[in-house]
Design a protein around this motif. Structure first.
Motif, PDB file in Angstrom:
ATOM      1  N   CYS A 164       0.844  -1.199   0.000  1.00 21.22           N
ATOM      2  CA  CYS A 164       0.000   0.000   0.000  1.00 21.22           C
ATOM      3  C   CYS A 164       0.875   1.245   0.000  1.00 21.22           C
ATOM      4  CB  CYS A 164      -0.929   0.022   1.210  1.00 21.22           C
ATOM      5  SG  CYS A 164      -2.225  -1.228   1.174  1.00 21.22           S
ATOM      6  N   GLN A 202      -5.807  -3.956  -9.280  1.00 21.82           N
ATOM      7  CA  GLN A 202      -4.734  -3.767  -8.309  1.00 21.82           C
ATOM      8  C   GLN A 202      -3.412  -4.345  -8.810  1.00 21.82           C
ATOM      9  OE1 GLN A 202      -6.502  -5.636  -4.895  1.00 21.82           O
ATOM     10  NE2 GLN A 202      -7.572  -3.783  -4.240  1.00 21.82           N
ATOM     11  N   LYS A 241      -3.641   3.218  -1.092  1.00 18.86           N
ATOM     12  CA  LYS A 241      -3.983   2.525  -2.339  1.00 18.86           C
ATOM     13  C   LYS A 241      -3.155   1.252  -2.456  1.00 18.86           C
ATOM     14  CE  LYS A 241      -4.274   3.140  -7.357  1.00 18.86           C
ATOM     15  NZ  LYS A 241      -4.039   4.064  -8.501  1.00 18.86           N
TER      16      LYS A 241
END
Length: 351
Positions: free
Chosen positions: A189, A309, A194
């Motif tokens: 992250c 992701q 994020k």
């Protein structure tokens, strides 16, 4: 037919050893001293060398030292054959890079077993391991040699439920993980929270080995994507594999270096490519990771969130781009699964 070079100053031992090896369907070359042995090795490039230690002109240590200085002979498996059994001699030979050490008088079967084992390992090291599954292919091949028991019925196997956090950033590693069933993701992250997926692993994969090798804390977290069964390989056992054989260690390090280069390429893609090229690059990476055979139309079964992701973009941007790719007939989408229909164009997207 494999070629074995025997370097031995005692004529009777040399001839008897050559006869035993030749009867096992090997081509045999012989040398009566170390200097002659080095010359033959450089000229003929044998597949394996059996060498006495105490010899006139140039001893076995000198032979190993000289051959290690030449690129073409440095990786040839080397077995010392000697009447000396002191531990200091054994230690010196192995520290110099010898692969094995047999004491005279020896049993013919003992020598042949050592030769066969070293040739198998040399063949393993010569294999080229490339792509996302390189580490898993390599470790699977190492397992087949019988010298390393990474995976065993005696090892601990644990069951984990979906979304279980296996480890977090900053924790110290206890083990390397081998997936029996299910899927696992590793992710990092940024300061804004994020998430960027750094890896997705499935049955047969190994993961979590880098911090074990580097003796550092985890730089990412691991989470169960699908209910999974994992085999835990204690860090001490894994390190013994890597440090116990120079050839295996060198090959493993090369693969790790290759993986680092691939991750750098992913970061460059994330930083500089257009959205379309980012998605295309990410789809190809996932394709290479999960393709088990040369399917005509490979299928990617991964949620849009996790796919986004892994690419490093917003889920909405991924969905919109996948729609564009479908209109352009680069992919198809059926029941939520992405089907690659034109891999060549996807790989060579111009913009």
């Amino acid at each position: 037919m494999k070629t074995i070079l025997i370097i031995e100053d005692n004529m009777e031992v040399r001839e008897n050893t050559a006869e035993i090896v030749a009867l096992s369907n090997y081509k045999v070359l012989t040398a009566e001293n170390g200097k002659q042995g080095v010359e033959i090795a450089l000229k003929e490039l044998p597949d394996l060398i059996v060498c006495d230690i105490m010899m006139p002109v140039l001893d076995g240590y000198g032979v190993l030292h000289l051959l290690s200085k030449h690129k073409e002979t440095s990786a040839i498996p080397f077995i010392f054959l000697t009447a000396k059994s002191e531990k200091t001699d054994l230690r010196k030979g192995m520290e110099m890079g010898a692969d094995d050490y047999i004491t005279k008088p020896f049993d013919g079967i003992e020598l042949l077993n050592a030769i066969e084992a070293r040739l198998k390992k040399a063949s393993l090291v010569k294999n080229r391991y490339e792509g996302p599954g390189a580490v898993n292919d390599f470790l699977a091949d190492v397992q087949k040699t019988g010298k390393v028991k990474l995976v065993s019925d005696e090892r601990e196997v644990n069951a984990y439920s979906k979304k279980y956090s296996l480890y977090k950033e900053g924790q110290r590693p206890r083990a390397v993980y081998h997936i029996i069933s299910g899927k696992v993701k590793t992710a990092r992250c940024n300061d804004d929270g994020k998430e960027f997926i750094t890896g997705i692993y499935g049955p047969g994969d190994f993961f979590g080995y880098t911090p074990v090798m580097e003796n550092t804390s985890y730089k990412e977290e691991a989470q169960i994507l699908e209910d999974a069964q994992l085999m835990l390989i204690p860090r001490e056992d894994f390190l013994q594999l890597i440090s116990g054989d120079m050839q295996i260690a060198q090959t493993f390090i090369k693969i790790i270096t290759q993986n680092i280069a691939e991750k750098e390429e992913s970061l460059l893609n994330l930083a500089y490519n257009s959205l379309r090229k980012k998605v295309a690059f990410g789809l190809i990476q996932l394709l290479e990771k999960y393709r088990t055979e040369q399917e005509e139309n490979p299928i990617l079964n991964l949620s849009r969130e996790h796919m986004a992701q892994s690419v490093g973009i917003a889920t909405e941007s991924l969905i919109r781009t996948l729609g564009d790719f479908k209109d352009e007939k680069l992919i198809d989408i059926q029941h939520g699964k992405v089907i690659i229909t034109d891999e060549k164009k996807l790989r060579n997207l111009p913009y």
